[in-house]
Write an enzyme that holds these catalytic residues in place. Structure first.
Site, PDB file in Angstrom:
ATOM      1  N   PRO A  11       1.344 -13.540   5.641  1.00 36.84           N
ATOM      2  CA  PRO A  11       0.999 -13.897   7.015  1.00 36.84           C
ATOM      3  C   PRO A  11      -0.374 -13.405   7.467  1.00 36.84           C
ATOM      4  O   PRO A  11      -0.793 -12.308   7.105  1.00 36.84           O
ATOM      5  CB  PRO A  11       2.099 -13.233   7.853  1.00 36.84           C
ATOM      6  CG  PRO A  11       2.691 -12.190   6.976  1.00 36.84           C
ATOM      7  CD  PRO A  11       2.546 -12.700   5.573  1.00 36.84           C
ATOM      8  N   ASN A  12      -1.003 -14.243   8.246  1.00 29.70           N
ATOM      9  CA  ASN A  12      -2.294 -13.981   8.894  1.00 29.70           C
ATOM     10  C   ASN A  12      -3.489 -14.040   7.944  1.00 29.70           C
ATOM     11  O   ASN A  12      -4.632 -13.951   8.384  1.00 29.70           O
ATOM     12  CB  ASN A  12      -2.285 -12.634   9.647  1.00 29.70           C
ATOM     13  CG  ASN A  12      -1.247 -12.615  10.738  1.00 29.70           C
ATOM     14  OD1 ASN A  12      -1.267 -13.491  11.583  1.00 29.70           O
ATOM     15  ND2 ASN A  12      -0.324 -11.672  10.705  1.00 29.70           N
ATOM     16  N   ARG A  19     -10.527 -12.815  11.378  1.00 31.13           N
ATOM     17  CA  ARG A  19      -9.609 -11.713  11.678  1.00 31.13           C
ATOM     18  C   ARG A  19     -10.227 -10.368  11.329  1.00 31.13           C
ATOM     19  O   ARG A  19     -10.525 -10.124  10.153  1.00 31.13           O
ATOM     20  CB  ARG A  19      -8.362 -11.938  10.816  1.00 31.13           C
ATOM     21  CG  ARG A  19      -7.342 -10.863  10.898  1.00 31.13           C
ATOM     22  CD  ARG A  19      -6.284 -11.036   9.819  1.00 31.13           C
ATOM     23  NE  ARG A  19      -5.292  -9.992   9.948  1.00 31.13           N
ATOM     24  CZ  ARG A  19      -4.458  -9.629   9.006  1.00 31.13           C
ATOM     25  NH1 ARG A  19      -4.481 -10.238   7.835  1.00 31.13           N
ATOM     26  NH2 ARG A  19      -3.602  -8.660   9.214  1.00 31.13           N
ATOM     27  N   TYR A  24     -11.478  -6.700   7.107  1.00 28.85           N
ATOM     28  CA  TYR A  24     -11.199  -7.673   6.045  1.00 28.85           C
ATOM     29  C   TYR A  24     -12.427  -8.448   5.560  1.00 28.85           C
ATOM     30  O   TYR A  24     -12.323  -9.221   4.614  1.00 28.85           O
ATOM     31  CB  TYR A  24     -10.114  -8.648   6.519  1.00 28.85           C
ATOM     32  CG  TYR A  24      -8.802  -7.957   6.817  1.00 28.85           C
ATOM     33  CD1 TYR A  24      -8.101  -7.312   5.805  1.00 28.85           C
ATOM     34  CD2 TYR A  24      -8.277  -7.921   8.105  1.00 28.85           C
ATOM     35  CE1 TYR A  24      -6.906  -6.660   6.067  1.00 28.85           C
ATOM     36  CE2 TYR A  24      -7.077  -7.278   8.381  1.00 28.85           C
ATOM     37  CZ  TYR A  24      -6.402  -6.645   7.359  1.00 28.85           C
ATOM     38  OH  TYR A  24      -5.226  -5.993   7.613  1.00 28.85           O
ATOM     39  N   ASN A  75      -0.660 -11.063  -2.391  1.00 29.28           N
ATOM     40  CA  ASN A  75      -1.030 -10.239  -1.239  1.00 29.28           C
ATOM     41  C   ASN A  75       0.018 -10.536  -0.176  1.00 29.28           C
ATOM     42  O   ASN A  75      -0.096 -11.524   0.563  1.00 29.28           O
ATOM     43  CB  ASN A  75      -2.432 -10.576  -0.736  1.00 29.28           C
ATOM     44  CG  ASN A  75      -2.839  -9.655   0.412  1.00 29.28           C
ATOM     45  OD1 ASN A  75      -2.003  -8.939   0.974  1.00 29.28           O
ATOM     46  ND2 ASN A  75      -4.109  -9.672   0.765  1.00 29.28           N
ATOM     47  N   ALA A  78       1.450  -8.245   5.835  1.00 31.75           N
ATOM     48  CA  ALA A  78       2.348  -7.334   6.573  1.00 31.75           C
ATOM     49  C   ALA A  78       3.746  -7.257   5.963  1.00 31.75           C
ATOM     50  O   ALA A  78       4.440  -6.248   6.129  1.00 31.75           O
ATOM     51  CB  ALA A  78       2.429  -7.763   8.029  1.00 31.75           C
ATOM     52  N   GLU A  99       0.193  -6.646  -7.320  1.00 30.54           N
ATOM     53  CA  GLU A  99       0.061  -6.624  -5.846  1.00 30.54           C
ATOM     54  C   GLU A  99      -1.398  -6.353  -5.497  1.00 30.54           C
ATOM     55  O   GLU A  99      -2.016  -5.454  -6.087  1.00 30.54           O
ATOM     56  CB  GLU A  99       0.966  -5.503  -5.307  1.00 30.54           C
ATOM     57  CG  GLU A  99       0.880  -5.270  -3.815  1.00 30.54           C
ATOM     58  CD  GLU A  99       1.749  -4.077  -3.373  1.00 30.54           C
ATOM     59  OE1 GLU A  99       2.568  -3.573  -4.183  1.00 30.54           O
ATOM     60  OE2 GLU A  99       1.579  -3.637  -2.223  1.00 30.54           O
ATOM     61  N   HIS A 101      -4.322  -5.979  -2.188  1.00 25.30           N
ATOM     62  CA  HIS A 101      -4.679  -5.900  -0.765  1.00 25.30           C
ATOM     63  C   HIS A 101      -6.190  -5.808  -0.658  1.00 25.30           C
ATOM     64  O   HIS A 101      -6.828  -5.103  -1.460  1.00 25.30           O
ATOM     65  CB  HIS A 101      -4.065  -4.663  -0.099  1.00 25.30           C
ATOM     66  CG  HIS A 101      -2.577  -4.646  -0.196  1.00 25.30           C
ATOM     67  ND1 HIS A 101      -1.778  -5.381   0.637  1.00 25.30           N
ATOM     68  CD2 HIS A 101      -1.749  -4.010  -1.064  1.00 25.30           C
ATOM     69  CE1 HIS A 101      -0.516  -5.200   0.297  1.00 25.30           C
ATOM     70  NE2 HIS A 101      -0.461  -4.377  -0.735  1.00 25.30           N
ATOM     71  N   ARG A 108      -5.282   3.707   5.864  1.00 24.29           N
ATOM     72  CA  ARG A 108      -5.081   3.112   7.194  1.00 24.29           C
ATOM     73  C   ARG A 108      -3.866   3.747   7.888  1.00 24.29           C
ATOM     74  O   ARG A 108      -3.496   4.863   7.569  1.00 24.29           O
ATOM     75  CB  ARG A 108      -4.959   1.590   7.037  1.00 24.29           C
ATOM     76  CG  ARG A 108      -6.240   0.967   6.427  1.00 24.29           C
ATOM     77  CD  ARG A 108      -6.169  -0.521   6.340  1.00 24.29           C
ATOM     78  NE  ARG A 108      -6.048  -1.123   7.671  1.00 24.29           N
ATOM     79  CZ  ARG A 108      -5.701  -2.395   7.875  1.00 24.29           C
ATOM     80  NH1 ARG A 108      -5.473  -3.191   6.832  1.00 24.29           N
ATOM     81  NH2 ARG A 108      -5.601  -2.875   9.095  1.00 24.29           N
TER      82      ARG A 108
HETATM   83  C1  DQA Z   1      -3.392  -6.492   3.798  1.00 21.78           C
HETATM   84  C2  DQA Z   1      -2.980  -5.116   4.351  1.00 21.78           C
HETATM   85  C3  DQA Z   1      -1.734  -5.212   5.195  1.00 21.78           C
HETATM   86  O1  DQA Z   1      -1.363  -3.934   5.708  1.00 21.78           O
HETATM   87  C4  DQA Z   1      -1.957  -6.147   6.369  1.00 21.78           C
HETATM   88  O2  DQA Z   1      -0.774  -6.300   7.103  1.00 21.78           O
HETATM   89  C5  DQA Z   1      -2.536  -7.454   5.971  1.00 21.78           C
HETATM   90  C6  DQA Z   1      -3.546  -7.504   4.918  1.00 21.78           C
HETATM   91  C7  DQA Z   1      -4.739  -6.431   3.041  1.00 21.78           C
HETATM   92  O3  DQA Z   1      -5.025  -7.369   2.313  1.00 21.78           O
HETATM   93  O4  DQA Z   1      -5.498  -5.466   3.194  1.00 21.78           O
HETATM   94  O5  DQA Z   1      -2.251  -8.469   6.590  1.00 21.78           O
HETATM   95  O6  DQA Z   1      -2.401  -6.922   2.893  1.00 21.78           O
END
Ligand code: DQA
Length: 147
Positions: A11-12, A19, A24, A75, A78, A99, A101, A108
């Protein structure tokens, strides 16, 4: 037949570019897809690149990857920190998974420090921005070659 790698985004991540660029970066998800496609060509594998804001889509795609014996670079965004459903899907599909990120989740907020995915991953890459996706693809291809 070429090795297939599912690259799944939670998501997002469709909002990348707009964003929180301080965290990011300015790269969009389409830019990341282009980067991954170029790397996949260089590595001689094929990729399926998807994003969803819905947990169930990600569950179904993990199941699909398992059925196709594809590797997974994910990825989970959240859902990393909340999703027992994704954890269970990965277990059930027994996929080889990395995985990734963009940000360093350990530097964080405390709620980002725990991942429901990491214990099932071959490895975790975080904090290297978009380069993490390229690193993840290389790692998966190396793992597949060593099997
Ligand atoms: C994320 C890190 C997560 O905590 C966050 O909710 C994201 C992006 C990253 O790529 O740094 O949406 O996965």
């Amino acid at each position: 037949m070429k090795q297939s790698i599912f690259i799944l985004n939670g998501p997002n991540l469709n909002m990348l570019g707009k964003r929180e660029p301080g965290i990011y970066g300015a790269t969009t998800l389409s830019d990341i897809e282009a980067l991954c496609r170029a790397e996949a060509d260089a590595l001689g594998c094929e990729i399926v690149f998807r994003q969803s804001n819905h947990e169930g889509d990600l569950v179904s795609w993990i199941q699909e990857a398992g059925e196709q014996k594809a590797l997974v670079l994910i990825n989970p965004a959240a859902y990393t920190h909340t999703s027992i459903a994704l954890h269970d899907a990965i277990r059930a599909a027994s996929v080889t998974l990395v995985e990734v990120h963009l940000s360093n989740i350990h530097a964080r907020e405390p709620f980002r420090h725990h991942s429901y995915i990491s214990s099932l991953a071959k490895g975790v890459i975080c904090g290297f921005g978009v380069d993490g996706y390229v690193m993840g693809l290389r790692a998966l291809i190396k793992l597949a070659a060593s099997k």
